[in-house]
Design a protein around this motif. Structure first.
Motif, PDB file in Angstrom:
ATOM      1  N   MET A 359       0.827  -1.210   0.000  1.00  0.00           N
ATOM      2  CA  MET A 359       0.000   0.000   0.000  1.00  0.00           C
ATOM      3  C   MET A 359       0.861   1.260   0.000  1.00  0.00           C
ATOM      4  SD  MET A 359      -3.241  -0.870  -0.034  1.00  0.00           S
ATOM      5  CE  MET A 359      -4.253   0.392   0.736  1.00  0.00           C
ATOM      6  N   GLY A 360       2.089   1.137   0.462  1.00  0.00           N
ATOM      7  CA  GLY A 360       2.999   2.278   0.445  1.00  0.00           C
ATOM      8  C   GLY A 360       2.745   3.297   1.522  1.00  0.00           C
ATOM      9  N   MET A 361       1.962   2.917   2.550  1.00  0.00           N
ATOM     10  CA  MET A 361       1.676   3.844   3.650  1.00  0.00           C
ATOM     11  C   MET A 361       1.963   3.144   4.967  1.00  0.00           C
ATOM     12  SD  MET A 361      -1.889   5.642   2.401  1.00  0.00           S
ATOM     13  CE  MET A 361      -2.717   4.075   2.198  1.00  0.00           C
ATOM     14  N   ALA A 362       2.715   3.815   5.816  1.00  0.00           N
ATOM     15  CA  ALA A 362       3.084   3.225   7.109  1.00  0.00           C
ATOM     16  C   ALA A 362       1.875   3.047   8.007  1.00  0.00           C
ATOM     17  CB  ALA A 362       4.131   4.108   7.800  1.00  0.00           C
ATOM     18  N   THR A 363       0.843   3.904   7.834  1.00  0.00           N
ATOM     19  CA  THR A 363      -0.336   3.862   8.701  1.00  0.00           C
ATOM     20  C   THR A 363      -1.436   2.969   8.150  1.00  0.00           C
ATOM     21  OG1 THR A 363      -1.209   5.846   7.601  1.00  0.00           O
ATOM     22  CG2 THR A 363       0.109   6.177   9.597  1.00  0.00           C
ATOM     23  N   SER A 364      -1.195   2.311   7.040  1.00  0.00           N
ATOM     24  CA  SER A 364      -2.232   1.489   6.419  1.00  0.00           C
ATOM     25  C   SER A 364      -2.554   0.290   7.304  1.00  0.00           C
ATOM     26  CB  SER A 364      -1.772   1.012   5.041  1.00  0.00           C
ATOM     27  OG  SER A 364      -2.709   0.132   4.477  1.00  0.00           O
ATOM     28  N   VAL A 365      -3.842  -0.109   7.300  1.00  0.00           N
ATOM     29  CA  VAL A 365      -4.272  -1.238   8.113  1.00  0.00           C
ATOM     30  C   VAL A 365      -3.861  -2.569   7.498  1.00  0.00           C
ATOM     31  CG1 VAL A 365      -6.195  -0.021   9.170  1.00  0.00           C
ATOM     32  CG2 VAL A 365      -6.535  -1.183   6.993  1.00  0.00           C
ATOM     33  N   VAL A 366      -3.504  -2.565   6.226  1.00  0.00           N
ATOM     34  CA  VAL A 366      -3.002  -3.777   5.564  1.00  0.00           C
ATOM     35  C   VAL A 366      -1.683  -3.446   4.893  1.00  0.00           C
ATOM     36  CG1 VAL A 366      -5.233  -4.888   5.201  1.00  0.00           C
ATOM     37  CG2 VAL A 366      -4.410  -3.254   3.521  1.00  0.00           C
ATOM     38  N   ASP A 367      -0.813  -4.450   4.771  1.00  0.00           N
ATOM     39  CA  ASP A 367       0.514  -4.225   4.212  1.00  0.00           C
ATOM     40  C   ASP A 367       0.477  -4.104   2.688  1.00  0.00           C
ATOM     41  OD1 ASP A 367       1.647  -4.302   6.738  1.00  0.00           O
ATOM     42  OD2 ASP A 367       1.888  -6.480   6.677  1.00  0.00           O
ATOM     43  N   SER A 368      -0.363  -4.891   2.039  1.00  0.00           N
ATOM     44  CA  SER A 368      -0.389  -4.924   0.575  1.00  0.00           C
ATOM     45  C   SER A 368      -1.799  -4.706   0.056  1.00  0.00           C
ATOM     46  CB  SER A 368       0.145  -6.273   0.075  1.00  0.00           C
ATOM     47  OG  SER A 368      -0.625  -7.332   0.596  1.00  0.00           O
ATOM     48  N   TYR A 369      -1.886  -4.378  -1.227  1.00  0.00           N
ATOM     49  CA  TYR A 369      -3.192  -4.161  -1.842  1.00  0.00           C
ATOM     50  C   TYR A 369      -4.031  -5.436  -1.729  1.00  0.00           C
ATOM     51  CZ  TYR A 369      -2.562   0.423  -3.950  1.00  0.00           C
ATOM     52  OH  TYR A 369      -2.413   1.766  -4.143  1.00  0.00           O
ATOM     53  N   PRO A 370      -5.254  -5.314  -1.216  1.00  0.00           N
ATOM     54  CA  PRO A 370      -6.109  -6.505  -1.111  1.00  0.00           C
ATOM     55  C   PRO A 370      -6.703  -6.860  -2.467  1.00  0.00           C
ATOM     56  CG  PRO A 370      -7.294  -4.561  -0.329  1.00  0.00           C
ATOM     57  CD  PRO A 370      -5.897  -4.100  -0.678  1.00  0.00           C
ATOM     58  N   VAL A 371      -6.718  -8.115  -2.805  1.00  0.00           N
ATOM     59  CA  VAL A 371      -7.344  -8.585  -4.043  1.00  0.00           C
ATOM     60  C   VAL A 371      -8.199  -9.804  -3.724  1.00  0.00           C
ATOM     61  CG1 VAL A 371      -5.576  -7.732  -5.625  1.00  0.00           C
ATOM     62  CG2 VAL A 371      -5.323 -10.002  -4.637  1.00  0.00           C
ATOM     63  N   LYS A 372      -9.268  -9.938  -4.482  1.00  0.00           N
ATOM     64  CA  LYS A 372     -10.163 -11.086  -4.315  1.00  0.00           C
ATOM     65  C   LYS A 372     -10.770 -11.407  -5.667  1.00  0.00           C
ATOM     66  CE  LYS A 372     -14.356 -12.715  -2.031  1.00  0.00           C
ATOM     67  NZ  LYS A 372     -15.509 -12.330  -1.173  1.00  0.00           N
ATOM     68  N   MET A 373     -10.499 -12.597  -6.161  1.00  0.00           N
ATOM     69  CA  MET A 373     -11.042 -13.004  -7.456  1.00  0.00           C
ATOM     70  C   MET A 373     -12.448 -13.579  -7.278  1.00  0.00           C
ATOM     71  SD  MET A 373      -7.694 -14.740  -9.244  1.00  0.00           S
ATOM     72  CE  MET A 373      -7.149 -15.550  -7.733  1.00  0.00           C
ATOM     73  N   GLN A 374     -13.334 -13.210  -8.192  1.00  0.00           N
ATOM     74  CA  GLN A 374     -14.706 -13.707  -8.185  1.00  0.00           C
ATOM     75  C   GLN A 374     -15.044 -14.289  -9.552  1.00  0.00           C
ATOM     76  OE1 GLN A 374     -17.332 -10.560  -6.934  1.00  0.00           O
ATOM     77  NE2 GLN A 374     -16.779 -10.742  -4.784  1.00  0.00           N
ATOM     78  N   SER A 375     -15.761 -15.401  -9.537  1.00  0.00           N
ATOM     79  CA  SER A 375     -16.150 -16.046 -10.795  1.00  0.00           C
ATOM     80  C   SER A 375     -17.045 -15.144 -11.636  1.00  0.00           C
ATOM     81  CB  SER A 375     -16.852 -17.370 -10.509  1.00  0.00           C
ATOM     82  OG  SER A 375     -17.989 -17.168  -9.676  1.00  0.00           O
ATOM     83  N   SER A 376     -17.832 -14.278 -10.967  1.00  0.00           N
ATOM     84  CA  SER A 376     -18.723 -13.379 -11.702  1.00  0.00           C
ATOM     85  C   SER A 376     -17.928 -12.396 -12.562  1.00  0.00           C
ATOM     86  CB  SER A 376     -19.623 -12.606 -10.726  1.00  0.00           C
ATOM     87  OG  SER A 376     -18.852 -11.859  -9.809  1.00  0.00           O
ATOM     88  N   ASP A 377     -16.763 -11.968 -12.078  1.00  0.00           N
ATOM     89  CA  ASP A 377     -15.929 -11.054 -12.866  1.00  0.00           C
ATOM     90  C   ASP A 377     -15.387 -11.750 -14.113  1.00  0.00           C
ATOM     91  OD1 ASP A 377     -16.323  -9.073 -10.998  1.00  0.00           O
ATOM     92  OD2 ASP A 377     -14.500  -9.548  -9.881  1.00  0.00           O
ATOM     93  N   ILE A 378     -14.966 -12.988 -13.945  1.00  0.00           N
ATOM     94  CA  ILE A 378     -14.466 -13.755 -15.096  1.00  0.00           C
ATOM     95  C   ILE A 378     -15.591 -13.968 -16.107  1.00  0.00           C
ATOM     96  CG2 ILE A 378     -13.493 -15.973 -15.811  1.00  0.00           C
ATOM     97  CD1 ILE A 378     -12.114 -16.104 -13.070  1.00  0.00           C
ATOM     98  N   PHE A 379     -16.798 -14.251 -15.608  1.00  0.00           N
ATOM     99  CA  PHE A 379     -17.949 -14.447 -16.494  1.00  0.00           C
ATOM    100  C   PHE A 379     -18.274 -13.171 -17.268  1.00  0.00           C
ATOM    101  CE2 PHE A 379     -22.590 -14.130 -17.068  1.00  0.00           C
ATOM    102  CZ  PHE A 379     -22.796 -15.212 -17.913  1.00  0.00           C
ATOM    103  N   LEU A 380     -18.302 -12.019 -16.559  1.00  0.00           N
ATOM    104  CA  LEU A 380     -18.607 -10.748 -17.225  1.00  0.00           C
ATOM    105  C   LEU A 380     -17.530 -10.388 -18.244  1.00  0.00           C
ATOM    106  CD1 LEU A 380     -19.923  -8.606 -14.221  1.00  0.00           C
ATOM    107  CD2 LEU A 380     -21.251  -9.469 -16.152  1.00  0.00           C
ATOM    108  N   THR A 381     -16.277 -10.664 -17.897  1.00  0.00           N
ATOM    109  CA  THR A 381     -15.188 -10.409 -18.842  1.00  0.00           C
ATOM    110  C   THR A 381     -15.347 -11.264 -20.091  1.00  0.00           C
ATOM    111  OG1 THR A 381     -13.689  -9.873 -17.000  1.00  0.00           O
ATOM    112  CG2 THR A 381     -12.682 -10.395 -19.120  1.00  0.00           C
ATOM    113  N   ALA A 382     -15.725 -12.531 -19.906  1.00  0.00           N
ATOM    114  CA  ALA A 382     -15.937 -13.425 -21.048  1.00  0.00           C
ATOM    115  C   ALA A 382     -17.079 -12.927 -21.929  1.00  0.00           C
ATOM    116  CB  ALA A 382     -16.226 -14.841 -20.551  1.00  0.00           C
TER     117      ALA A 382
END
Length: 409
Positions: A359-382
């Motif tokens: 995330m590039g911020m010392a005060t961030s609640v998470v260390d890295s960008y959160p990602v979550k893959m969903q089947s619906s996104d793959i379907f819409l992309t298709a």
């Protein structure tokens, strides 16, 4: 045998000519692959941010909140509490009075969110686990105490248990009046209270909230039996959604029953709207990248005019010729889409597993960008790729099917 597919595959795999057509086809595949990969990654990041928001607010949110449909408060009567507490799945009901108030300490002051809660609040929210200094109790040793967010305490430099300089909370005394009195002695209700504990939950709460006993808020705001909300804890083994439906039936139309997502509907809706616009934007970028398919197919039609004329002279229908070039465009798009999908899923998996991008911020609640893959996104992309491929391939395919046989033999 599927003749159009066979010929389309031969055109795609042909290595006899390394001309401009094959170069444009390769550029088309690369464009579709990059567009698909980017779309999968960006949508997964938005899914991750949505889950992050839910997790942050979920730490302090009650399972369900009951509020009035009209107005910011309602009368709390015994039959209402009986209907609530006897509903299957309801484990605990906390009474809440919440409003803005002016907090003064020495010569400093700020507007805070004052939240008056009944004595069972710490069972509802597990506030005791969030206390970083002091005590979680709102009333002990015969005195009322307030719990302060760490941001509020830092802003006003408040000292815990300072009996010589208690905090003062002020609220406009406008009961039954349309205008606020200009006399400072009568314009505000004022009560003093000691700071008993400091909590650290989530930044927006820590920077603005002060928890006080329910009776203290009743007296300061002159609320009597009115409440702004009732917070409900769902018993173990019961579904939040089922209890929500049961409470709606019990309480009727004058009340709203909100789950965690509905308590922050504006924020979550904003993320979903941003995700939708990003999807549309990247779909247009994918369309622009796929225009190379249109040019490569158009040039392929010109290059294969004699082949097309021979096929039609041998009895091939216009539909067969049209399908050859539609399938050719589909093969180019499919190879690019599968490549992009594999790359996108691989990058998202690597980010989830190893946290490659921080995330590039010392005060961030998470260390890295959160990602979550969903089947619906793959379907819409298709679906988007299929529509775009048909759109850019249909014109060259129609041109091929309408070639004059006599002119091209």
């Amino acid at each position: 045998m599927n003749v159009p597919l066979l010929i389309a595959r031969r055109y795609f795999l042909s290595k006899k000519k390394r001309n401009i057509i094959s170069i444009i086809s390769n550029i088309s595949m690369i464009g579709v692959a990059v567009g698909t990969m980017a779309l999968i990654i960006v949508l997964s990041v938005f899914n991750g941010l949505e889950d992050l928001v839910r997790s942050l607010y979920g730490k302090s949110d009650p399972d369900l909140v009951v509020t009035a449909v009209q107005g910011k408060s309602f009368m709390l009567e015994a039959p209402l509490m009986t209907r609530l507490t006897t509903t299957p799945g309801v484990s605990l009901v906390t009474q809440v009075i919440e409003d803005n108030a002016l907090l003064q300490y020495h010569d400093r002051q700020m507007v805070v969110k004052m939240k008056g809660v009944s004595a069972n609040y710490h069972y509802q929210s597990n506030i005791d686990s969030a206390i970083v200094d002091g005590d979680h109790r709102l009333h002990h040793d015969g005195a009322d105490y307030a719990l302060l967010g760490a941001g509020v305490q830092h802003e006003l430099s408040i000292t815990l248990n300072n009996r010589f300089s208690p905090m003062r909370l002020l609220y406009p005394n406008n009961t039954g009046k349309k205008t606020l009195s200009m006399n400072p002695e009568t314009a505000f209700n004022e009560q003093s209270i000691l700071a008993g504990g400091i909590f650290l939950i989530e930044q927006h709460i820590d920077d603005s909230y002060v928890f006080v006993p329910l009776e203290f808020a009743q007296n300061l705001l002159k609320y009597g039996n009115r409440r702004t909300a009732l917070e409900v804890k769902v018993a173990p083994g019961f579904s939040v959604e089922d209890v929500k439906v049961a409470l709606k039936k019990q309480l009727g139309s004058p009340f709203k029953v909100l789950d965690s997502d509905e308590q922050h509907v504006s924020l979550l809706k904003a993320i979903k709207v941003e995700k939708m616009f990003v999807f549309i934007t990247f779909a247009f970028i994918l369309l622009i990248a796929s225009l190379n398919i249109f040019f490569s197919l158009s040039m392929l039609v010109i290059d294969k005019r004699k082949d097309i004329a021979v096929l039609m002279a041998m009895g091939a229908s216009t539909r067969t010729v049209r399908n050859i070039f539609l399938l050719e465009g589909a093969i180019v798009a499919l190879v690019g889409a599968i490549t992009g999908l594999v790359l996108g899923v691989s990058i998202c998996w690597a980010q989830q597993t190893f946290g490659l991008v921080s995330m590039g911020m010392a005060t961030s609640v998470v260390d890295s960008y959160p990602v979550k893959m969903q089947s619906s996104d793959i379907f819409l992309t298709a679906i988007a790729i299929i529509i775009i491929t048909i759109a850019v391939s249909i014109r060259p395919a129609l041109n091929a099917s309408h070639l004059d046989v006599r002119e091209n033999l």
